[in-house]
Every structure is written in structure tokens, then in C-alpha cells.
Design a protein around this motif. Sequence first.
Motif, short mmCIF file in Angstrom:
data_model
loop_
_atom_site.label_atom_id
_atom_site.label_comp_id
_atom_site.label_asym_id
_atom_site.label_seq_id
_atom_site.Cartn_x
_atom_site.Cartn_y
_atom_site.Cartn_z
N GLU A 1 88.84 77.36 -10.40
CA GLU A 1 89.24 75.95 -10.31
C GLU A 1 88.15 75.09 -9.72
OE1 GLU A 1 92.95 75.72 -8.27
OE2 GLU A 1 94.06 76.77 -9.84
N ARG A 2 87.08 75.69 -9.24
CA ARG A 2 85.97 74.95 -8.67
C ARG A 2 84.77 75.04 -9.60
NH1 ARG A 2 82.80 76.31 -3.91
NH2 ARG A 2 81.37 75.19 -5.26
N SER A 3 83.76 74.23 -9.34
CA SER A 3 82.55 74.30 -10.16
C SER A 3 81.76 75.55 -9.81
CB SER A 3 81.69 73.06 -9.94
OG SER A 3 81.24 73.00 -8.59
N VAL A 4 81.16 76.15 -10.83
CA VAL A 4 80.35 77.36 -10.67
C VAL A 4 79.14 77.23 -11.59
CG1 VAL A 4 80.25 79.87 -11.00
CG2 VAL A 4 82.36 78.81 -10.17
N TYR A 5 77.97 77.60 -11.08
CA TYR A 5 76.77 77.70 -11.91
C TYR A 5 76.68 79.13 -12.43
CZ TYR A 5 74.95 73.16 -10.43
OH TYR A 5 74.77 71.81 -10.22
N TYR A 6 76.56 79.27 -13.74
CA TYR A 6 76.45 80.59 -14.37
C TYR A 6 75.01 80.81 -14.82
CZ TYR A 6 81.52 80.23 -14.45
OH TYR A 6 82.85 80.07 -14.08
N LEU A 7 74.44 81.94 -14.42
CA LEU A 7 73.05 82.26 -14.74
C LEU A 7 73.01 83.64 -15.38
CD1 LEU A 7 70.04 81.39 -14.36
CD2 LEU A 7 70.10 82.58 -12.15
N PHE A 8 72.68 83.68 -16.69
CA PHE A 8 72.68 84.97 -17.37
C PHE A 8 71.91 84.90 -18.69
CE2 PHE A 8 76.47 82.68 -18.78
CZ PHE A 8 76.49 82.87 -20.15
#
Length: 276
Positions: free
Chosen positions: A246-253
Motif C-alpha cells: 500500500e506504500r510506494s516502493v522502488y523496484y530494481l531488477f
Amino acid sequence: MNIKPDCLVCLMNQTLKVSKLLELDDNTSKRLLDNTAQLLTEHDLNHTPPQIAKSIYSMISEVTGKSDPLALAKEQATKLALSVNTDFVQTIQDAIKLAVIGNVIDFGAQNQFDLNAMIQDHFHRSFGIDDLAGFEQELTEAKELVYIGDNVGEHVFDKLLIEMIKKHYPHVEVYYFVRGKPIINDVTIKEAQILSNCAHIIDTGAETPGYDLSEVNMESKAIFERADIVLAKGMGNFESLYLAAERSVYYLFVVKCNVVAQAIGKEIQELIFKRG
């Protein structure tokens, strides 16, 4: 992100790869494959790939008597990562690029890639999705950063990135999240000790190869919810958190399979830095 039919084949292939890594006899290998097939029939398409992987690797440990079936693969991956000359990493942008390229060290991926070849070929490529500017802007005001680790080996490059962040933003407290027990080749508190000088190592209690909010412990969930920034590394964390957090997340992949490629509208091997 729920499982797709393609994921079923990938999970069967993982079991076969583990059998070969452990040099199991044919009868034991067949038993593992039979059990994996049974577990796949017991899970519907409302489960995530990491949730099903948890059941499969728990079964593999039970049958083989090995609590960490991929210990050898993790040792080899760490040696490989430590052999990389990182003198070319001079900026946060460089460190992020190397950290994401390191994500190809993934025993569970549908497609396998050569680390050094990927560094040579991809280091100067642009991200397929690039939210780096927003990430750096948030760092200027952030007090706490959660960095959710993924695979052993790439954690060597996670350390380099965290050290670079701490160098430029010394006011930021970094929490490095690890799995609660060995699962595939994911980083646990044992391997993460090399980061103890630059981050607080947090055992999340997660037994899935991804930060599954339904089973993580209260300590890590509280930090996850209050932190100014969350950076989730790898496809397992993306599969677990995307559309669930429900919160913002930075995805790095790195995109390593067709299912994730289709989900984000990008191609296999593209580098992703996405705020979701």
C-alpha cells in the motif's frame, strides 16, 4: 503478482536444477519432481511464484535432509561477485547500475545470464524504466531507507551501492532486509554480515523468496511501513510486493522471464528501476 502457467514449468525446472546441483540419484530426483508436481496442483493461480517456491524448497529440504540445498551455489556466486573489479564505479548512478546487473545471479530464474558479459554489455545501457531521478530526490530528505535484498552474490554489489548512498547522504539510516531462512539462493542473515558496517541487518522472518507481507515478522513490517524509502531488489520482491504493497516502493531488477516482461511491458534482459 499472481502465478501464470509459465511459472509452473519454471518451478519444475528449478527442482531439476537442484537435483543436478546436489548430484542426486535418479530415484531421489524423480521423487522431488513428483512432489513438486503434486505441490503445483495444490496451489491455484491466486498464489505468487514466491509463495509456491516456499512450499517446493521446504519439501526439497525435507527429502534431502539439507536445510540449505543451494549452499554450494551461494558460495560460488559470492566468489564470482567478489572477483569483479569495481574500480569503474564512481557515482551512485554507477553503483545502481552494477547492483541491478548483479541481479542476474539468480538460480531460480527462467533464463540464466553470464555476469561479466552482462556488465560489459549492459553497464552503459539505459534503463527500460528509469525512476532514478525521483529516488535521488527522495534521498535528499529521507531519514530511513529499507533495502530489501534478493540473491547471494549480488549482495556484494548491494553493499557497494549502500556505501555509495551513505557517502553522499550520511544522514540516511539503511536497513538491509534478508530472508528468515535459506530459500533458493536468497540472502539470509548469515551471508549479509558483510554489510553490517554500512546497514542494519534485519531478519524479516520471510521464508519465501520475496518480501511477502502476509508472513513477515512485525519488526521488519514496522520498519517497512515507516521508512521514507523502500528499495526492493529482484524479481521475487517485485512479484511479492507489486500491487500488494500500500506504500510506494522502488523496484530494481533485471527482467528475466516472460511473465514479468509482459506484466511491465518490457523485454527480457532490460534493466528496471521502477517506482510503484
